[in-house]
Write a protein that holds these residues in place. Structure first.
Motif, mmCIF file in Angstrom:
data_model
loop_
_atom_site.group_PDB
_atom_site.id
_atom_site.type_symbol
_atom_site.label_atom_id
_atom_site.label_comp_id
_atom_site.label_asym_id
_atom_site.label_seq_id
_atom_site.Cartn_x
_atom_site.Cartn_y
_atom_site.Cartn_z
ATOM 1 N N THR A 209 -32.591 0.259 -10.421
ATOM 2 C CA THR A 209 -33.164 -0.978 -9.884
ATOM 3 C C THR A 209 -32.528 -2.220 -10.492
ATOM 4 O O THR A 209 -32.742 -3.323 -9.995
ATOM 5 N N LEU A 210 -31.747 -2.067 -11.569
ATOM 6 C CA LEU A 210 -31.138 -3.209 -12.236
ATOM 7 C C LEU A 210 -29.784 -3.540 -11.628
ATOM 8 O O LEU A 210 -29.078 -2.667 -11.113
ATOM 9 N N ALA A 211 -29.398 -4.802 -11.727
ATOM 10 C CA ALA A 211 -28.147 -5.269 -11.134
ATOM 11 C C ALA A 211 -26.926 -4.662 -11.811
ATOM 12 O O ALA A 211 -25.865 -4.536 -11.194
ATOM 13 N N ASP A 212 -27.062 -4.283 -13.096
ATOM 14 C CA ASP A 212 -25.910 -3.773 -13.827
ATOM 15 C C ASP A 212 -25.812 -2.246 -13.779
ATOM 16 O O ASP A 212 -25.107 -1.639 -14.576
ATOM 17 N N TYR A 213 -26.489 -1.608 -12.833
ATOM 18 C CA TYR A 213 -26.523 -0.149 -12.775
ATOM 19 C C TYR A 213 -25.136 0.461 -12.620
ATOM 20 O O TYR A 213 -24.877 1.561 -13.112
ATOM 21 N N TRP A 214 -24.228 -0.238 -11.964
ATOM 22 C CA TRP A 214 -22.910 0.331 -11.672
ATOM 23 C C TRP A 214 -21.876 0.014 -12.746
ATOM 24 O O TRP A 214 -20.696 0.366 -12.600
ATOM 25 N N LEU A 215 -22.291 -0.617 -13.842
ATOM 26 C CA LEU A 215 -21.341 -0.978 -14.892
ATOM 27 C C LEU A 215 -20.646 0.237 -15.502
ATOM 28 O O LEU A 215 -19.477 0.173 -15.884
ATOM 29 N N ASP A 216 -21.357 1.352 -15.631
ATOM 30 C CA ASP A 216 -20.788 2.537 -16.289
ATOM 31 C C ASP A 216 -20.280 3.561 -15.280
ATOM 32 O O ASP A 216 -20.222 4.756 -15.559
ATOM 33 N N MET A 217 -19.902 3.103 -14.111
ATOM 34 C CA MET A 217 -19.429 3.996 -13.052
ATOM 35 C C MET A 217 -18.306 4.912 -13.542
ATOM 36 O O MET A 217 -18.227 6.081 -13.167
ATOM 37 N N CYS A 218 -17.433 4.392 -14.377
ATOM 38 C CA CYS A 218 -16.228 5.135 -14.785
ATOM 39 C C CYS A 218 -16.308 5.670 -16.212
ATOM 40 O O CYS A 218 -15.277 5.968 -16.822
ATOM 41 N N ARG A 219 -17.515 5.827 -16.748
ATOM 42 C CA ARG A 219 -17.617 6.189 -18.167
ATOM 43 C C ARG A 219 -17.156 7.610 -18.465
ATOM 44 O O ARG A 219 -16.864 7.942 -19.619
ATOM 45 N N THR A 220 -17.080 8.490 -17.455
ATOM 46 C CA THR A 220 -16.604 9.848 -17.685
ATOM 47 C C THR A 220 -15.083 9.950 -17.599
ATOM 48 O O THR A 220 -14.527 11.054 -17.630
ATOM 49 N N ILE A 221 -14.404 8.803 -17.475
ATOM 50 C CA ILE A 221 -12.934 8.766 -17.536
ATOM 51 C C ILE A 221 -12.567 7.866 -18.709
ATOM 52 O O ILE A 221 -12.221 6.697 -18.522
ATOM 53 N N PRO A 222 -12.661 8.367 -19.934
ATOM 54 C CA PRO A 222 -12.456 7.502 -21.102
ATOM 55 C C PRO A 222 -11.030 6.983 -21.194
ATOM 56 O O PRO A 222 -10.062 7.683 -20.887
ATOM 57 N N THR A 223 -10.913 5.734 -21.594
ATOM 58 C CA THR A 223 -9.605 5.092 -21.751
ATOM 59 C C THR A 223 -9.418 4.621 -23.191
ATOM 60 O O THR A 223 -8.661 3.688 -23.451
ATOM 61 N N ASN A 224 -10.113 5.283 -24.113
ATOM 62 C CA ASN A 224 -10.098 4.869 -25.512
ATOM 63 C C ASN A 224 -8.925 5.489 -26.260
ATOM 64 O O ASN A 224 -9.062 5.963 -27.382
ATOM 65 N N SER A 225 -7.774 5.509 -25.633
ATOM 66 C CA SER A 225 -6.570 6.043 -26.267
ATOM 67 C C SER A 225 -5.770 4.898 -26.866
ATOM 68 O O SER A 225 -5.665 3.819 -26.285
ATOM 69 N N SER A 226 -5.184 5.151 -28.047
ATOM 70 C CA SER A 226 -4.352 4.123 -28.671
ATOM 71 C C SER A 226 -2.925 4.171 -28.140
ATOM 72 O O SER A 226 -2.131 3.271 -28.407
#
Length: 499
Positions: A209-226
């Motif tokens: 119900t919140l406006a920011d619900y789609w912010l983590d749409m891509c969280r299962t594709i991590p880009t935390n590589s150096s």
């Protein structure tokens, strides 16, 4: 089977003393019968006649549909035609996207390739072929990298070269989309395990119900590589990897196997985007299928493989057009923020060139002349069904995001590193497009990350390239057919074409 038995009985009756002309007559007769039988029976084989290397094309193709390729007509669930998409792509978009994705900003990608498969437990996928299988007598492996050492077909090329500049790794400053700025001093890259955990932790948005619900749409594709991967050194092409298990999991386990008329609009959107990605991948593989060898200076296409995938299923190509216009719509929606976005890698000259190319793509003239494509998809139709109550709409949003994230997680089950890379990039690009379309407009500038932008532009270009390849592969297929008919079954002096 009947066709095959006819061929065997003909062999048994033929006397070795018969004249050579009769041999050629028999080959021609049997070949024509086989073509007719194969067309009716749906078998899929390629036979060599007379020991002379003559190949009779007997591919499993619905010829009536194949003659219609490339596809035409309206793109389903969008307000444009295939012809409009192809026209805009050929006349305007492809050339700009090609140049844009060759810039340092868009060819260098941060993405985590070390994820563990969470779906198949103790039964991991079979590893991909270490080398490309022999083709027509070739046994050479695909070359990669700068040195003489041969690479496995699925390995990533992590070498440098060219004018590649490593983008700064300092944290992005606040501001529009968090642009990167050149560092003023060397950066100390050491971080503690606790700090790494904080970087790995992304905000999880569980309230639809919140406006920011789609912010983590891509969280299962991590880009935390150096580390950065140069996408130009790792093009999408055939590796020998069999991904059928992965695609079965993506379609069946996420309920995409039910009849199409039983899917709601949101399900159809997600299915068409996934199918479009599948089509784009298959076209790129067909476009670069046979590797360089003693007989070939460069990668060559396999139009027969292309036709096997799409000859009887032209709707798969329309799904690719649909996914393409969805991403273009996302680009248009984000254009006010992207137009002056600092695409910086620390080289002022290249930074200006990159920004100029993006502005050309988003120029009002381009958006106006290609408006039927950029505005063909209407995101406001999603999650607005007046016949649904609040609870069912909330459940639909939860399922939509959950299915996309499940699909994204399956990419870690791909054993081929190059295949995993391209799968992750394209899903990240599609996820970024959905994120831009579903978030309130005022949240776009502060929520889209650099890896998401790089993935979005590269995915759009992959689809653009695939759309451009369809007419060429189709023509190559029918040229092969004409060549077989006019030469290899009649002219005894001709030799079979290279695969």
């Amino acid at each position: 089977q009947k066709c095959e038995m006819t061929w065997i009985s003909c062999q048994e009756r033929e006397s070795p003393e018969h004249h050579r002309v009769k041999m050629r007559t028999r080959e021609l007769t049997v070949a024509l019968l086989l073509c007719i039988c194969m067309r009716n029976s749906g078998a899929s084989r390629s036979l060599s006649l007379g020991g002379g290397g003559v190949q009779v094309p007997t591919w499993d193709v619905n010829h009536e549909l194949a003659c219609k390729l490339p596809t035409s007509g309206l793109v389903d669930d969008a307000s444009c035609s295939v012809e409009a998409v192809e026209g805009a792509n050929t006349q305007q978009l492809y050339a700009i996207l090609q140049e844009l994705t060759n810039t340092s900003y868009f060819r260098l990608m941060q993405i985590n390739m070390e994820g563990k498969c969470k779906f198949w437990g103790d039964a991991p996928e079979k590893k991909c072929n270490k080398t490309l299988p022999p083709v027509d007598g070739d046994s050479e492996e695909v070359q990669g990298g700068a040195g003489p050492k041969k690479k496995k077909s699925c390995d990533l090329d992590l070498t440098g070269g060219g004018k590649v500049k490593t983008p700064p790794v300092n944290r992005p400053p606040s501001g529009m989309l968090g642009g990167f700025q050149p560092p003023t001093a060397p950066v100390v890259k050491t971080i503690t395990p606790e700090e790494q955990n904080l970087l790995n932790t992304q905000k999880v948005c569980n309230d639809p119900t919140l406006a920011d619900y789609w912010l983590d749409m891509c969280r299962t594709i991590p880009t935390n590589s150096s580390d950065y991967i140069n996408l130009q050194l790792n093009p999408e092409r055939w590796t020998g990897y069999n991904g059928s298990r992965v695609w079965d999991a993506l379609y069946v386990e996420n309920c995409f196997s039910k009849p199409f008329d039983e899917m709601c609009y949101e399900e159809r959107v997600l299915y068409r985007m996934l199918s479009g990605m599948h089509s784009s991948i298959n076209i790129h593989i067909s476009e670069k299928f046979y590797p360089p060898s003693k007989k070939r200076d460069s990668w060559e296409s396999n139009p027969e493989r292309f036709m096997r995938h799409f000859g009887a299923n032209p709707e798969r190509l329309k799904n690719m057009h649909f996914a393409f216009v969805v991403m273009l719509r996302a680009l248009k929606r984000a254009s006010p923020y992207l137009y002056n976005y600092p695409f910086s890698v620390g080289d002022p000259l290249e930074d200006r060139q990159t920004m100029h190319l993006v502005q050309r793509l988003l120029d009002s003239h381009i958006l106006a002349s290609c408006s039927t494509v950029f505005e063909a998809f209407d995101e406001q139709l999603m999650f607005t069904d007046s016949t649904r109550d609040t609870s069912s709409m909330t459940l639909l949003k939860t399922q939509f995001k959950g299915v996309f994230q499940n699909i994204s997680g399956v990419m870690d089950c791909i054993s081929c590193q190059k295949c995993r890379l391209h799968g992750k990039i394209q899903l990240l690009g599609l996820g970024a497009a959905l994120k831009i379309l579903l978030l309130p407009e005022q949240l776009i500038s502060s929520s889209v990350t650099r890896p998401e932008l790089v993935a979005l532009f590269n995915t759009i270009f992959k689809f653009s390239s695939a759309i451009r390849s369809v007419p060429r592969l189709t023509e190559q297929y029918f040229a092969h057919q004409r060549s077989y008919r006019s030469s290899h079954l009649i002219d005894d002096t001709s030799s079979p074409p290279s695969p």
